[in-house]
Design a protein around this motif. Sequence first.
Motif, short mmCIF file in Angstrom:
data_model
loop_
_atom_site.label_atom_id
_atom_site.label_comp_id
_atom_site.label_asym_id
_atom_site.label_seq_id
_atom_site.Cartn_x
_atom_site.Cartn_y
_atom_site.Cartn_z
N VAL A 207 105.84 100.08 86.48
CA VAL A 207 106.88 100.95 85.89
C VAL A 207 106.45 101.61 84.58
CG1 VAL A 207 109.28 101.00 85.09
CG2 VAL A 207 108.65 99.54 87.02
N ALA A 208 105.57 100.96 83.82
CA ALA A 208 105.25 101.49 82.48
C ALA A 208 104.44 102.77 82.55
CB ALA A 208 104.47 100.44 81.69
N ASP A 209 104.72 103.66 81.61
CA ASP A 209 103.82 104.79 81.38
C ASP A 209 102.69 104.37 80.45
OD1 ASP A 209 105.31 106.98 82.75
OD2 ASP A 209 106.87 106.31 81.36
N TRP A 210 103.06 103.48 79.51
CA TRP A 210 102.09 103.00 78.53
C TRP A 210 102.25 101.50 78.36
CZ3 TRP A 210 98.60 106.41 77.36
CH2 TRP A 210 98.93 107.77 77.38
N ILE A 211 101.13 100.85 78.18
CA ILE A 211 101.15 99.45 77.80
C ILE A 211 100.66 99.39 76.35
CG2 ILE A 211 100.29 97.12 78.28
CD1 ILE A 211 101.49 98.12 80.79
N VAL A 212 101.40 98.69 75.53
CA VAL A 212 100.96 98.47 74.15
C VAL A 212 100.74 96.98 74.00
CG1 VAL A 212 101.68 98.54 71.74
CG2 VAL A 212 102.14 100.50 73.23
N TYR A 213 99.53 96.63 73.56
CA TYR A 213 99.20 95.22 73.41
C TYR A 213 99.16 94.86 71.93
CZ TYR A 213 96.61 90.90 73.28
OH TYR A 213 96.24 89.61 72.99
N MET A 214 99.94 93.85 71.56
CA MET A 214 99.99 93.40 70.16
C MET A 214 99.36 92.04 69.99
SD MET A 214 103.74 94.41 68.69
CE MET A 214 103.45 93.68 67.08
N ASP A 215 98.70 91.87 68.86
CA ASP A 215 98.13 90.57 68.52
C ASP A 215 98.23 90.38 67.01
OD1 ASP A 215 96.63 88.16 69.28
OD2 ASP A 215 95.02 89.05 68.10
N GLU A 216 98.77 89.28 66.59
CA GLU A 216 98.89 88.95 65.16
C GLU A 216 99.42 90.10 64.32
OE1 GLU A 216 95.26 87.16 63.84
OE2 GLU A 216 95.48 85.47 65.21
N GLY A 217 100.47 90.73 64.83
CA GLY A 217 101.15 91.75 64.03
C GLY A 217 100.55 93.14 64.07
N ARG A 218 99.49 93.30 64.87
CA ARG A 218 98.89 94.63 64.96
C ARG A 218 98.90 95.12 66.40
NH1 ARG A 218 96.19 95.67 60.27
NH2 ARG A 218 95.54 93.80 59.15
N ILE A 219 98.93 96.45 66.54
CA ILE A 219 98.70 97.03 67.86
C ILE A 219 97.19 97.10 68.06
CG2 ILE A 219 98.88 99.11 69.27
CD1 ILE A 219 101.63 99.57 68.04
N ILE A 220 96.75 96.39 69.09
CA ILE A 220 95.31 96.30 69.34
C ILE A 220 94.87 97.35 70.34
CG2 ILE A 220 93.51 94.77 70.29
CD1 ILE A 220 94.61 93.73 67.68
N GLU A 221 95.73 97.61 71.32
CA GLU A 221 95.32 98.53 72.38
C GLU A 221 96.54 99.21 72.97
OE1 GLU A 221 92.34 96.86 74.89
OE2 GLU A 221 92.25 98.62 76.18
N LYS A 222 96.39 100.49 73.28
CA LYS A 222 97.45 101.22 73.97
C LYS A 222 96.77 101.99 75.10
CE LYS A 222 100.53 105.09 73.67
NZ LYS A 222 100.70 106.41 73.10
N ALA A 223 97.26 101.83 76.30
CA ALA A 223 96.61 102.50 77.43
C ALA A 223 97.60 102.67 78.55
CB ALA A 223 95.42 101.67 77.91
N ASN A 224 97.26 103.53 79.51
CA ASN A 224 98.11 103.60 80.70
C ASN A 224 97.83 102.34 81.53
OD1 ASN A 224 96.15 104.12 82.83
ND2 ASN A 224 95.84 106.07 81.79
N PRO A 225 98.77 101.95 82.37
CA PRO A 225 98.64 100.65 83.05
C PRO A 225 97.35 100.50 83.85
CG PRO A 225 100.84 101.53 83.36
CD PRO A 225 100.07 102.60 82.66
N ASP A 226 96.93 101.55 84.53
CA ASP A 226 95.70 101.41 85.33
C ASP A 226 94.51 101.05 84.45
OD1 ASP A 226 96.73 101.72 87.79
OD2 ASP A 226 96.34 103.89 87.92
N ASP A 227 94.35 101.78 83.36
CA ASP A 227 93.23 101.48 82.47
C ASP A 227 93.40 100.13 81.82
OD1 ASP A 227 91.97 103.83 82.99
OD2 ASP A 227 92.84 104.90 81.27
N PHE A 228 94.63 99.84 81.42
CA PHE A 228 94.86 98.60 80.69
C PHE A 228 94.51 97.38 81.55
CE2 PHE A 228 97.25 94.98 79.21
CZ PHE A 228 97.04 95.03 77.84
N PHE A 229 94.98 97.39 82.78
CA PHE A 229 94.78 96.19 83.60
C PHE A 229 93.40 96.15 84.26
CE2 PHE A 229 99.45 96.19 83.31
CZ PHE A 229 99.62 94.89 82.86
N THR A 230 92.83 97.31 84.54
CA THR A 230 91.54 97.26 85.24
C THR A 230 90.36 97.39 84.28
OG1 THR A 230 91.67 99.61 85.70
CG2 THR A 230 92.43 98.12 87.43
#
Length: 245
Positions: A207-230
């Motif tokens: 469902v997501a257009d974008w995945i935003v991954y957070m770690d220790e209070g920072r945004i580490i990575e933002k990508a579309n789901p295909d790129d993010f998961f693969t």
Amino acid sequence: MTEKEMIRTNNLNKCFGELHVLKDINITVYESDVVCLIGASGSGKSTLLRCLNYLERKNSGSIVLEGKEVDFKKDSVNEVRQKVGMVFQHFNLFPHMTVLENVIEAPIHVKKIPKAQAVKEAKELLGKVGLDDKMDVYPSKLSGGQKQRVAIARALAMKPDIMLFDEPTSALDPELVGEVLSTMKELAEEGMTMIVVTHEMGFAREVADWIVYMDEGRIIEKANPDDFFTNPKEERTKEFLKTTA
Ligand code: ADP
Ligand code: MG
């Protein structure tokens, strides 16, 4: 085509005492975007949503809502919350009110909508989330999945422009997760702008257009789901995805 910017943060920082929980968060969400916010427990996801909805006060940086910087001093909390709806892990329904009363409460008392109109709209929303037959019951008589769908209808009753979901299915028995996710998916398909904190990777991927991954209070990575998961770029993202597989 220019996309309408719905909500943006600029170098948003939030501390609880000595604890620096959000560190220079920059995020922009456009109209009809579905952003899934993921990350380990304690990484600051809930705090970010709560800052966006004024439940927490930022320490520095800015929040721009539909092109206008929101200012705790000048803008009323109610004004922001009418534009930004929120659904919580633990539903937070009013236990002494029926389902219908839960849904009409804020439209009548905050938005000052005439009761007859609020009731009409609430019935439509409850139909939409598949609960037209539960209007007159109290929350204690509902399953967790039904409660969460009432909570979604209640948030939608304020006609928000943006919906925030904080782990809406984490408190549910596994067999009830699907009904809530499908309600959210329908909302996404109708074009609602949504930021969803979730551990449901299948939902995020679909469902997501974008995945935003957070770690220790920072945004580490933002990508579309295909790129993010693969093809995650960051080492910490790869490590996190191993824990969810
Ligand atoms: P997440 O939702 O990603 O699990 P949170 O935003 O809830 O993370 O929490 C981030 C950090 O902030 C955690 O270390 C948590 O203990 C702390 N925290 C959250 N809310 C408060 C609060 N009201 N007071 C003090 N510390 C808090
Ligand atoms: Mg949280």
